[in-house]
Every structure is written in structure tokens, then in C-alpha cells.
Design an enzyme around this catalytic site. Structure first.
Site, PDB file in Angstrom:
ATOM      1  N   LYS A  51       0.777  -1.129   0.118  1.00  0.00           N
ATOM      2  CA  LYS A  51      -0.084   0.056  -0.004  1.00  0.00           C
ATOM      3  C   LYS A  51       0.874   1.346   0.018  1.00  0.00           C
ATOM      4  O   LYS A  51       2.069   1.074   0.490  1.00  0.00           O
ATOM      5  CB  LYS A  51      -0.680   0.122   1.444  1.00  0.00           C
ATOM      6  CG  LYS A  51      -2.159   0.813   1.298  1.00  0.00           C
ATOM      7  CD  LYS A  51      -3.295   0.024   0.493  1.00  0.00           C
ATOM      8  CE  LYS A  51      -4.688   0.701   0.217  1.00  0.00           C
ATOM      9  NZ  LYS A  51      -5.475   0.199  -0.105  1.00  0.00           N
ATOM     10  N   ASP A  91      -6.983   4.188  -4.546  1.00  0.00           N
ATOM     11  CA  ASP A  91      -7.781   4.022  -3.097  1.00  0.00           C
ATOM     12  C   ASP A  91      -8.698   5.251  -3.118  1.00  0.00           C
ATOM     13  O   ASP A  91      -8.592   6.224  -3.789  1.00  0.00           O
ATOM     14  CB  ASP A  91      -6.833   3.685  -2.109  1.00  0.00           C
ATOM     15  CG  ASP A  91      -7.641   3.118  -0.883  1.00  0.00           C
ATOM     16  OD1 ASP A  91      -7.900   1.856  -0.775  1.00  0.00           O
ATOM     17  OD2 ASP A  91      -7.518   3.846   0.009  1.00  0.00           O
TER      18      ASP A  91
HETATM   19  P1  NDP Z   1     -12.979   7.265  -2.901  1.00  0.00           P
HETATM   20  O1  NDP Z   1     -11.978   8.382  -2.511  1.00  0.00           O
HETATM   21  O2  NDP Z   1     -13.501   7.009  -4.136  1.00  0.00           O
HETATM   22  O3  NDP Z   1     -13.933   7.625  -1.775  1.00  0.00           O
HETATM   23  C1  NDP Z   1     -13.952   7.395  -0.447  1.00  0.00           C
HETATM   24  C2  NDP Z   1     -15.412   7.945   0.196  1.00  0.00           C
HETATM   25  O4  NDP Z   1     -15.654   8.007   1.660  1.00  0.00           O
HETATM   26  C3  NDP Z   1     -15.505   9.455  -0.058  1.00  0.00           C
HETATM   27  O5  NDP Z   1     -16.631   9.695  -0.435  1.00  0.00           O
HETATM   28  C4  NDP Z   1     -14.959  10.013   1.147  1.00  0.00           C
HETATM   29  O6  NDP Z   1     -15.067  11.384   1.104  1.00  0.00           O
HETATM   30  C5  NDP Z   1     -15.667   9.123   2.082  1.00  0.00           C
HETATM   31  N1  NDP Z   1     -15.132   9.368   3.102  1.00  0.00           N
HETATM   32  C6  NDP Z   1     -13.606   9.635   3.651  1.00  0.00           C
HETATM   33  N2  NDP Z   1     -13.779   9.769   4.954  1.00  0.00           N
HETATM   34  C7  NDP Z   1     -14.910   9.688   5.406  1.00  0.00           C
HETATM   35  C8  NDP Z   1     -15.536   9.852   6.887  1.00  0.00           C
HETATM   36  N3  NDP Z   1     -14.860  10.039   7.794  1.00  0.00           N
HETATM   37  N4  NDP Z   1     -16.659   9.813   6.876  1.00  0.00           N
HETATM   38  C9  NDP Z   1     -17.540   9.509   5.921  1.00  0.00           C
HETATM   39  N5  NDP Z   1     -16.973   9.500   4.583  1.00  0.00           N
HETATM   40  C10 NDP Z   1     -15.870   9.263   4.305  1.00  0.00           C
HETATM   41  O7  NDP Z   1     -12.265   5.985  -2.176  1.00  0.00           O
HETATM   42  P2  NDP Z   1     -12.783   4.583  -2.541  1.00  0.00           P
HETATM   43  O8  NDP Z   1     -14.323   4.465  -2.827  1.00  0.00           O
HETATM   44  O9  NDP Z   1     -12.073   3.928  -3.492  1.00  0.00           O
HETATM   45  O10 NDP Z   1     -12.626   4.109  -1.109  1.00  0.00           O
HETATM   46  C11 NDP Z   1     -13.644   3.682  -0.001  1.00  0.00           C
HETATM   47  C12 NDP Z   1     -12.879   2.773   0.902  1.00  0.00           C
HETATM   48  O11 NDP Z   1     -12.894   1.422  -0.092  1.00  0.00           O
HETATM   49  C13 NDP Z   1     -11.673   2.691   1.352  1.00  0.00           C
HETATM   50  O12 NDP Z   1     -11.741   2.210   2.752  1.00  0.00           O
HETATM   51  C14 NDP Z   1     -10.773   2.046   0.584  1.00  0.00           C
HETATM   52  O13 NDP Z   1      -9.632   1.580   1.099  1.00  0.00           O
HETATM   53  C15 NDP Z   1     -11.730   0.689   0.271  1.00  0.00           C
HETATM   54  N6  NDP Z   1     -11.295  -0.059  -1.062  1.00  0.00           N
HETATM   55  C16 NDP Z   1     -11.347   0.470  -2.305  1.00  0.00           C
HETATM   56  C17 NDP Z   1     -11.057  -0.159  -3.414  1.00  0.00           C
HETATM   57  C18 NDP Z   1     -10.804   0.803  -4.917  1.00  0.00           C
HETATM   58  O14 NDP Z   1     -10.791  -0.263  -5.728  1.00  0.00           O
HETATM   59  N7  NDP Z   1     -11.228   1.811  -4.855  1.00  0.00           N
HETATM   60  C19 NDP Z   1     -10.560  -1.508  -3.171  1.00  0.00           C
HETATM   61  C20 NDP Z   1     -10.888  -2.166  -2.065  1.00  0.00           C
HETATM   62  C21 NDP Z   1     -11.263  -1.242  -1.009  1.00  0.00           C
HETATM   63  P3  NDP Z   1     -13.698  12.416   1.267  1.00  0.00           P
HETATM   64  O15 NDP Z   1     -12.731  11.669   0.191  1.00  0.00           O
HETATM   65  O16 NDP Z   1     -14.418  13.553   0.726  1.00  0.00           O
HETATM   66  O17 NDP Z   1     -13.286  12.446   2.673  1.00  0.00           O
HETATM   67  O1  2IT Z   2      -7.924  -1.803  -0.944  1.00  0.00           O
HETATM   68  C1  2IT Z   2      -7.768  -2.118  -1.947  1.00  0.00           C
HETATM   69  O2  2IT Z   2      -7.910  -3.439  -2.233  1.00  0.00           O
HETATM   70  C2  2IT Z   2      -7.531  -1.346  -3.178  1.00  0.00           C
HETATM   71  N1  2IT Z   2      -7.586  -0.035  -2.995  1.00  0.00           N
HETATM   72  C3  2IT Z   2      -7.353  -1.934  -4.654  1.00  0.00           C
HETATM   73  C4  2IT Z   2      -5.950  -2.348  -4.796  1.00  0.00           C
HETATM   74  C5  2IT Z   2      -5.620  -2.606  -6.117  1.00  0.00           C
HETATM   75  O3  2IT Z   2      -4.378  -2.999  -6.407  1.00  0.00           O
HETATM   76  O4  2IT Z   2      -6.521  -2.761  -7.036  1.00  0.00           O
END
Ligand code: NDP
Ligand code: 2IT
Length: 445
Positions: free
Chosen positions: A124, A164
Site C-alpha cells: 500500500k 484507493d
Molecule cells: P474514494 O476516494 O472514491 O471515496 C471514499 C469515500 O469515503 C469518499 O466519499 C470520502 O469522502 C468518504 N469518506 C472519507 N472519510 C470519510 C468519513 N470520515 N466519513 C464519511 N465518509 C468519508 O475512495 P474509494 O471509494 O476508492 O474507497 C473507499 C473505501 O474502500 C476505502 O476504505 C478503501 O480503502 C476501500 N477500497 C477501495 C478499493 C478501490 O478499488 N477503490 C478496493 C478495495 C477497498 P472524502 O474523500 O471526501 O473524505
Molecule cells: O484496498 C484495495 O484493495 C484497493 N484499494 C485496490 C488495490 C488494487 O491494487 O487494485
């Protein structure tokens, strides 16, 4: 295995790194029995080796903002474990980013990537850069400056970063552009690329789709489906968007979204143009969900609150770590929630998980539920290696199949004597065994 001694030693080496210690403790508690019945793991020091990252790169990221001022951020890449394949995991750009958070995410990624069935190790990275309110030019200059350091650490057979929180298609484009210029090779090193230059169909939707495919399997163990179910989502980013699309497709009704400012409750359901509007909200870089209620006046905004107080059948937290605590867990159960599937990484606190387990709720952890994102990144790597693109349906079918297989693995390793499926145990034990056996085969490194 002396769990408490291992934790004390780890805390001494990494004082105050709360999220990292939380993630390690959860895994060790789940695998204690397996380690105690397999002395070969102990004699090869597998536990002591698996809980420490292989290496960490930290660097300074100086860049110039739109006013000509020099800004300095911190950049990191934590390469945790490559027993199964090249290091693989996302980059997070958020002001809260620090080494504890990246180590917890890198550690979780080892077991998640192991569960995907694909040959990928765990890593990461990220920065404390805050994309909120930044212009496109600023984001580009930051990404270029970030890659100016990171490129030395990565490569298609070495380490393959992706997105992420705060890193989506736009940032991957700027990062990849700079990488390509530095190494003079178009080798696909990042995943989540644009479709015209090496990206895979379905990768943007993959984490959310995968999470809902997994939850579908969980519901099926109780002979239930998403049809007619009310679903609470948190977040409004990439994962929440994909999950909202798939829940709607399966006949469920999404009623909440959330941001750092609070949550939106839309009793009419978040579907169609409302899901598209999420993309606009996210692209505005303003970091708030409140504007949803200006666009769709039937919805209500609840300032500073979390969506877990809303009555629902299924909850899918998709925002960030520790966003669902014991009190939230009790509210969900009180309101009749039957299933919690973690779309985000470690969104439930250990106390919340304890409540879910006590009440025998269908509950599954992020490393199983959200593995569809990295799995589809793995499929992007395969397509890049073949210099070929699969059609949408093929990638989606492979993703669906992988999620079903992760579910079956959790059932196999997590079913307790009374028939309750402890998905936390199932995911941790299965993820661990594969990596631990690979480490045994490869010697002390
Ligand atoms: P994004 O940046 O697209 O979205 C994250 C979302 O969560 C945003 O809406 C963000 O708002 C919001 N957020 C952040 N902090 C808070 C908070 N304290 N309270 C409420 N909302 C909050 O990220 P992702 O959708 O990619 O990621 C979301 C989660 O999924 C993370 O935990 C990430 O590690 C996980 N994840 C993502 C993957 C991917 O492929 N993208 C794969 C696997 C897991 P803001 O940014 O405005 O704070
Ligand atoms: O938390 C996760 O698994 C991700 N943000 C995606 C990682 C990836 O390599 O696609």
C-alpha cells in the site's frame, strides 16, 4: 503462539500505530489455533516475519500550487509481502494518511490478495496530500512529483500500485504518464488505467460490484436475495458508486450515502440519475454530500451523523476505517439489519465486530468483501501481459466467479460448530495459510 507477547513486541517497535496494531491483532486472534496446530509455522518464524513489512520507502513530494507557492507533502510505499507474486495494492491520497494507516492497509492487502486466487503480494502507499479543492493542474503536478520518487520502487513484476481513497482514474493517468516518461516503457505498471491505454473494462465498478456479489452469497446462505431489500451505504466514492449500481440491478433499494459532512437519506431510493450524480459530486472535489439534497429535494441531510441509524436490511460501509462503532452496530441490529458486508477496509471497530458475532449476524470483513477491486486489477495485469482486452462480460464473469470462490473459502474455513459462519476467521485463516505455506517453501527471507 504467544499472541500477547507478539503484540507487545510489535507495539514496542511501532509505538502508537493504532490502526496497524488493530489490524495485526485481528488476524492473529483468528489464526491462533491454526498456528498452534502447525508447529512448522512457528519454527520458521512465519508470524514474526509476516507482520513486518519487507520495506518502506518514505519520500518528500515538493510541488508548486496555482499561486506559485511551493508545497511539500510526504509520500510512502509500504511493500509488505511478495510470497505469492509482485507487491500489489492501492495508493491513498488523504490528509489523514500516515505510516500506521498504510501499514494496516498493506498488511490487510496480503491476505485479501491471497484470497483472490491470483498471484499477487501485498502493498500500500500514498500521501497526506489533500485533493480537496485542488485544481486539475495542481493534482497533475502533485502526481508527477510523487512519481518522480516512486518509479524506482515499482515495475510490472516488482510492485503494481492502483487507486484507493483520493486516487481514481484521473490520478492514475497522471501517475502513469510520468512513470512512462521516466522508464521509457509502456508496461502497464499501474492498474485502474484508462480503457484506451491498457485499462480493463469493469475495473471502475469492480470493488462495488464484487462487494454486492459477495453479500449476495451471504444472503443466499439464509435463502434470501437483494430483491426488495433496503440497503444503507456509506461514502460516496468509487466503491459506494459501484455498490449502488449493483444493488439496484439486483432489485434492492439504496437509501443512504455519506461524506465527512454527514449522511443523506433518500427514502425514494438512490437509483438512475442519482447514482450518476454521485460521480459529479465526487469530481467536484468538495468533499461533501449535502449538495445531493439541493439536486434531489426528496432527500434529507443529517449533519455530522452516520447512516447506521437508518432502518435497513443490509449495510455496506464504503467510506473509511473505523466508521462503524459498537453503538452503530447495536443500532443496526435494533433496526432489524440482517447483513453487514464491509466494502471499505476495516470500517468496523473491533467492538462493533464483537457485537455482530455475539448476535450471529451475517457479517463479513473488507478483505473478503472488497477483494473484487484488486482481483480485477489482477485481471488487468493479465490482459496487459497478453496484450489483449477481454470484453466486459468476460471480466464481469471472472469477477463474479472469484467473489463466489472467496465466499466458499470463507465458509470452508470459518464455519463454527453450531453452523454460524465466522467470515472474519474464514478469511484470515484461508488468506494466511496460502501465504504462510509459500513463505515456508521459499525459505527464511
Ligand atoms: P474514494 O476516494 O472514491 O471515496 C471514499 C469515500 O469515503 C469518499 O466519499 C470520502 O469522502 C468518504 N469518506 C472519507 N472519510 C470519510 C468519513 N470520515 N466519513 C464519511 N465518509 C468519508 O475512495 P474509494 O471509494 O476508492 O474507497 C473507499 C473505501 O474502500 C476505502 O476504505 C478503501 O480503502 C476501500 N477500497 C477501495 C478499493 C478501490 O478499488 N477503490 C478496493 C478495495 C477497498 P472524502 O474523500 O471526501 O473524505
Ligand atoms: O484496498 C484495495 O484493495 C484497493 N484499494 C485496490 C488495490 C488494487 O491494487 O487494485
Amino acid at each position: 503462539m504467544n499472541l500477547e507477547k507478539i503484540m507487545i513486541d510489535l507495539e514496542r517497535k511501532h509505538p502508537g500505530e493504532a490502526e496497524y496494531l488493530q489490524a495485526v491483532r485481528e488476524v492473529l486472534e483468528s489464526i491462533e489455533e491454526v498456528v498452534n496446530t502447525n508447529p512448522q509455522f512457528e519454527s520458521a518464524g512465519i508470524i514474526e516475519r509476516i507482520i513486518e513489512p519487507d520495506r518502506i520507502l518514505t519520500f518528500k513530494v515538493p510541488w508548486v500550487d496555482d499561486h506559485g507557492r511551493v508545497q511539500v507533502n510526504l509520500g510512502y510505499r509500504v511493500q509488505f509481502n511478495n510470497a505469492l507474486g509482485p507487491y500489489k495494492g492501492g495508493l491513498r491520497f488523504h490528509p489523514s494518511v500516515n505510516l500506521s494507516i498504510l501499514k494496516f492497509l498493506g498488511f490487510e492487502q496480503i491476505f485479501k490478495n491471497s484470497l483472490t486466487t491470483l498471484p499477487i503480494g501485498g502493498a500500500k502507499g500514498g500521501s497526506d496530500f489533500d485533493p480537496k479543492g485542488k485544481s486539475d493542474g495542481e493534482i497533475m503536478r502533485f502526481c508527477q512529483a510523487f512519481m518522480l520518487e516512486l518509479w524506482k520502487m515499482i515495475g510490472p513484476e516488482i510492485d503494481v500500485p492502483a487507486g484507493d481513497i483520493g486516487v481514481g482514474g484521473k490520478e492514475i493517468g497522471y501517475l502513469y504518464g510520468m512513470y512512462k516518461k521516466l522508464v521509457r516503457e509502456h508496461n502497464g505498471v499501474l492498474t485502474g488505467k484508462g480503457l484506451n491505454w491498457g485499462g480493463s473494462l469493469i475495473r471502475p465498478e469492480a470493488t462495488g460490484f464484487g462487494a454486492v456479489y459477495f453479500a449476495q452469497e451471504m444472503l443466499a446462505t439464509k435463502e434470501m436475495t437483494f430483491d426488495g431489500k433496503t440497503v444503507c451505504l456509506s461514502g460516496f466514492g468509487n466503491v459506494a458508486w459501484g455498490a449502488a449500481l449493483k444493488v439496484n440491478e439486483l432489485g434492492g433499494k439504496v437509501v443512504t450515502l455519506s461524506g465527512p459532512d454527514g449522511y443523506v437519506y433518500d427514502p425514494d431510493g438512490i437509483s438512475g440519475e442519482k447514482i450518476l450524480y454521485m460521480l459529479e459530486l465526487r469530481a467536484s472535489n468538495q468533499d461533501i454530500v449535502k449538495p445531493y439534497t439541493y439536486e434531489f429535494p426528496g432527500a434529507q441531510f443529517h449533519q455530522g451523523k452516520r447512516p447506521w441509524e437508518v432502518k435497513c436490511d443490509v449495510a455496506i460501509p464504503c467510506a473509511t476505517q473505523n466508521e462503524l462503532d459498537k453503538e452503530d452496530a447495536m443500532k443496526l441490529i435494533h433496526n432489524g439489519c440482517i447483513c453487514v458486508a464491509e466494502g471499505a477496509n476495516m470500517p468496523s471497530t473491533p467492538e462493533a465486530i464483537e457485537v455482530f458475532h455475539e448476535k450471529k449476524l451475517l457479517f463479513a470483513p473488507g478483505k473478503a468483501v472488497n477483494a473484487g477491486g484488486v482481483a480485477t486489477s489482477g485481471l488487468e495485469m493479465s490482459q496487459n501481459a497478453m496484450k489483449f482486452n477481454w470484453p466486459r462480460e468476460e471480466v464481469d464473469n471472472r469477477l463474479h466467479h472469484i467473489m463466489q470462490s472467496i465466499h466458499a473459502t470463507c465458509v470452508k474455513h470459518g464455519t463454527e460448530e453450531d453452523g454460524y459462519i465466522n467470515y472474519v476467521k474464514g478469511a484470515n485463516v484461508a488468506g494466511f495459510l496460502k501465504v504462510a505455506n509459500a513463505m515456508l517453501d521459499q525459505g527464511i527471507l
